[in-house]
Each structure stands twice: as C-alpha cells, then as structure tokens.
Design a protein around this motif. Structure first.
Motif, PDB file in Angstrom:
ATOM      1  N   GLU A 126      29.569  40.322 -26.613  1.00  0.00           N
ATOM      2  CA  GLU A 126      30.583  41.546 -26.319  1.00  0.00           C
ATOM      3  C   GLU A 126      32.053  40.894 -25.478  1.00  0.00           C
TER       4      GLU A 126
ATOM      5  N   ARG B 211      32.530  43.346 -20.931  1.00  0.00           N
ATOM      6  CA  ARG B 211      31.663  44.861 -21.336  1.00  0.00           C
ATOM      7  C   ARG B 211      32.145  45.591 -20.153  1.00  0.00           C
TER       8      ARG B 211
ATOM      9  N   GLY C  37      32.529  49.877 -18.526  1.00  0.00           N
ATOM     10  CA  GLY C  37      32.573  51.457 -18.569  1.00  0.00           C
ATOM     11  C   GLY C  37      32.085  51.968 -17.332  1.00  0.00           C
TER      12      GLY C  37
ATOM     13  N   TYR D 278      32.227  49.560 -23.175  1.00  0.00           N
ATOM     14  CA  TYR D 278      32.957  49.140 -24.390  1.00  0.00           C
ATOM     15  C   TYR D 278      33.000  47.828 -24.436  1.00  0.00           C
TER      16      TYR D 278
ATOM     17  N   ASP E  46      34.324  44.875 -30.205  1.00  0.00           N
ATOM     18  CA  ASP E  46      35.146  46.181 -30.284  1.00  0.00           C
ATOM     19  C   ASP E  46      34.177  47.355 -30.837  1.00  0.00           C
ATOM     20  N   LYS E  47      33.221  47.324 -29.978  1.00  0.00           N
ATOM     21  CA  LYS E  47      32.302  48.571 -30.187  1.00  0.00           C
ATOM     22  C   LYS E  47      31.693  49.428 -28.624  1.00  0.00           C
ATOM     23  N   PHE E  48      31.800  50.650 -28.746  1.00  0.00           N
ATOM     24  CA  PHE E  48      31.192  51.361 -27.698  1.00  0.00           C
ATOM     25  C   PHE E  48      29.521  51.434 -27.807  1.00  0.00           C
TER      26      PHE E  48
END
Length: 427
Positions: free
Chosen positions: A71, A74, A76, A97, A102-104
């Motif tokens: 990731e 990371r 959030g 995120y 590039d992903k939640f």
C-alpha cells in the motif's frame, strides 16, 4: 533502501515525540492535584491502549498512518464510541487509503451488551480490507497497540477480504475469556497464486467460517475498582486456544477445512529486575486450506544482497534472519526465549538494557503441490537463530543482531546475519 530507512526514522521520531507530550501543570491545591493525577493516569492509559479520548467517542490511533510494501503509506481515521455515548451500545469503524495501490479500505461495525456481569456483547461488522497471508490472530487477544509496528514496513504478501461477521464476546470467569464468531468472506490474493483442488484452479474464493477462541489467565489477580472488575496483576503463564472451521457449500463457500491454534506465554520476574520470557506458539490446519490461511513463522528479513541493504527494524516476536515468504506450513510450532538483564543505570535518563534471544521453528506441508504460482520452502528440519538486543540507547532506539544456524544455515555467511535497530517506548 535509503527512502525506506528515512520513512522508518521519521515515523518513529514523530511517534516518540507524540508519546512524550505532556500538558503544562499550573499550581493547584492537593485535592485538585489528586484529581488531575487520576485524570492524567486514565488519559495515559487510554492513549497507551491506542485511543485519543473525546466526549462521545475515542479516536483510534492505529489508523492515522502506517507503511507497507503493497500500500505504501496508509492513512485514515477510525474510532469507537465510549461510555458517554452509551454503556449498552457501541459503534466502531474506520476508513483508510493506500497511496501505492490507490484504494480505500474500511470497516463498519457495532454491538450491544446483553449482560453486564459477564460483559457479554453481540457484535456485527462489515470489513473490506487487507490481511497478511499466513498470519493467524486470536479473537480474544487484548488490544495490542504500539506507536510503530516493525514488521509491517516490509510485508508485501496480502490478500483482500470482504467479510461479514457476527460474534459473541463473553467472560466465562475473570480468568477465562471467550469469543465466538461466524463469518462469510470473499478472498482475493493481491499476488499471483492459485489453489488447485479437484481439477479446478481458484484464485478468488469464498469462505464460510466459525471460530471459537478462549484465553485463560489463571494466575492474574482481579479487584473491584469503581464498581468495575479490573486486572490488578498480570499473572503468568497465560494460554490461548482457537478453533476455526470452514464449511463448504454454506453461503457459497468453496472449501472445508479446520484449524487449531495454541499459544502460551510464561514470564519470570527475577529479584534483580531481570526478566525471562518464554513464548510457545503452535498451529495445525487440515482439509482444503489455501495458502492465505496457512502459517508463516513470523519472518522479518527482506530479500536484499547485503546486510546493510537488509537493515531495518527488529520485530517484537519475529524471526529476524528468516526472509519474508521463505517458509509456509500447515503444521508448525515456534519457541522463543528472551532474557532481559537489569538495565544499566548509567544516568537517570540513560538506562540501556541487554536482551539475549533464541528462536526455533518447526513445521511441515502436506499438499505443497496444490499451491500454484508461488514458491516457498517448508520447515521439516529445525530452524534456529540466536542473537541479542541493546535497547533504549537513544530516545527509545537500540540495536539488534541475530544469526541463523543449524539445518537452514545458508552457504553465504552474511546471508545468515541480521543487523537492525530496535524501537521501544512506554507511556
């Protein structure tokens, strides 16, 4: 490599600075000072558990910032409601995120208490996140929080899981905790891997599982404090046992398998302030179990050419000379021995501590040919490593050295060595 080391240093420096912050204390009378002291103790305890308290919820510090090889950074927010919100109901969740993939990822959950005396809760959760392949966690583990997680930085083998779960958390006695969970998951490895079964190749698969987990602390002491039972002495040894059963064709599940995990921790506190710690972990998986749900042996060494290129951070209970993704097993056991000597009191602020460590691992794989597209070794022979740590040399930083010997000794001498730094702070 330099970029990774800078990331590690900056993350830990920020964590250390945050942990050392203390609000100014103006002069007050003795009663006010006592009340402030109690509040401060509770605040630090909450922070030590990984939460920043607010009026109706506690912010979960685990989700603020992390780093791994898949990731990248990371970051959030997450949290859980507290007793000011409700003593019978709770809500929890997070949203993070990953900048490299590039992903939640997120979780939405909640629970309600059905019995106060036994602290019985029914919990519901929906999770869309990543999990390290080969890792195994006990449901009943106490929340474990550190400002910095050493192994996480170098992990690159994850699977995505979308999981719907319901669980029952119950205190059988003060010494015996239990949790039962029913879950349905969609599993997708983030790397090339297929599980072969009955002539069919599975890259993504559905699992329906039931877990029963117990934690027994027979020698801990408990007292009634402010109308609540609290642990006043952390006694040893401790035992944890967890059974997992997968059911084929239940809610579309693809595999039937069983897992049994066991862990015991014993600690000896010597009169001279030295501490000896013994940790035994074992697991066995049977049936149709894909690699994602088998066992690694807590490796923490990256595959690089030289010792300096492999220089990173030593873990807490990991094999420092074992390379990531080097071994997997469907039956395994590890034994870790640590002896921490009394800290050397050079000054009031400078108290380094010497720790001697030995680690051993043994395992096997019944059906290695079912795991396609991913090369790994097995642990039929005893894996051995020993080393030492010198902790708390500078702002919580220290150094560690480990050497790999025995059956899995490598031909090139320096490939058997791991030289890293350690990071230890406490509130």
């Amino acid at each position: 490599m330099l970029q990774r080391q800078l990331v590690v240093f900056l993350l830990m420096l920020v964590s250390y600075s945050y942990a050392q912050q203390q609000p100014p204390r103006p002069e007050k009378d003795s009663t006010q000072h006592a009340q402030d002291s109690i509040k401060k103790t509770e605040f630090l305890k909450t922070i030590g558990n990984g939460y920043l308290p607010f009026k109706y919820f506690n912010l979960d510090l685990r989700y603020l910032i992390k780093f791994n090889q898949y990731e990248g950074f990371r970051t959030g927010l997450g949290g859980i409601t507290n007793d000011e919100f409700s003593e019978r109901y709770r809500l929890d969740g997070y949203l993070v995120y990953g900048f490299r993939d590039d992903k939640f990822k997120y979780k939405i959950g909640g629970g309600f208490r059905v019995n106060e005396a036994s602290n019985t809760w029914v919990n519901l959760a929906y999770t869309d996140d990543l999990q390290e392949s080969g890792s195994s966690k006990f449901l009943t583990d106490k929340r474990f929080f550190t400002f910095f997680e050493p192994r996480l930085i170098n992990i690159n083998l994850f699977y995505r899981h979308i999981t719907k779960s319901v669980s029952l958390q119950h205190k059988v006695t003060n010494h015996l905790l239990s949790e039962t969970q029913l879950a349905v998951s969609k599993i997708t490895p983030t790397y090339y891997y297929n599980y072969l079964l009955d002539g069919k190749s599975y890259h993504s698969y559905d699992l329906s599982t039931a877990k029963v987990s117990m934690q027994w602390s027979p020698f801990s002491h408990f007292e009634l404090v402010n109308d609540k039972i609290k642990e006043t002495k952390d006694g040893y040894p401790k035992f944890a046992l967890q059974l997992t059963q997968g059911f084929k064709s239940v809610f579309g599940s693809d595999f039937t398998f069983s897992k049994l995990d066991f862990r015991t921790i014993h600690q000896f506190n010597h009169k001279n302030e030295a501490v000896t710690n013994i940790t035994l972990v074992a697991g066995i998986a049977g049936g149709d179990t894909p690699l994602t749900h088998l066992y690694h042996a807590y490796p923490n060494n990256i595959t690089k050419e030289t010792i300096l290129q492999r220089f990173s951070v030593a873990g807490i209970n990991s094999f420092e000379t074992m390379y990531f993704n080097e071994f997997f097993s469907d039956k395994f056991s590890t034994l870790q021995l640590k002896h921490a000597f009394k800290p050397f009191k050079i000054s009031e602020r400078f108290k380094p501590q010497l720790v001697l460590i030995s680690r051993y691992a043994l395992g096997e794989m019944t059906s290695k040919s079912r795991h396609e597209g991913f090369d790994f070794n097995t642990l039929e022979k005893l894996y051995s490593e020993s080393g030492l740590e010198i902790n708390k040399l500078f702002f919580g930083f220290g150094l560690s050295f480990a050497y790999r010997y025995g059956s899995y000794h490598l031909p090139k001498l320096e490939d058997n060595m791991a030289f890293k730094f350690t990071f230890n702070i406490s509130l």
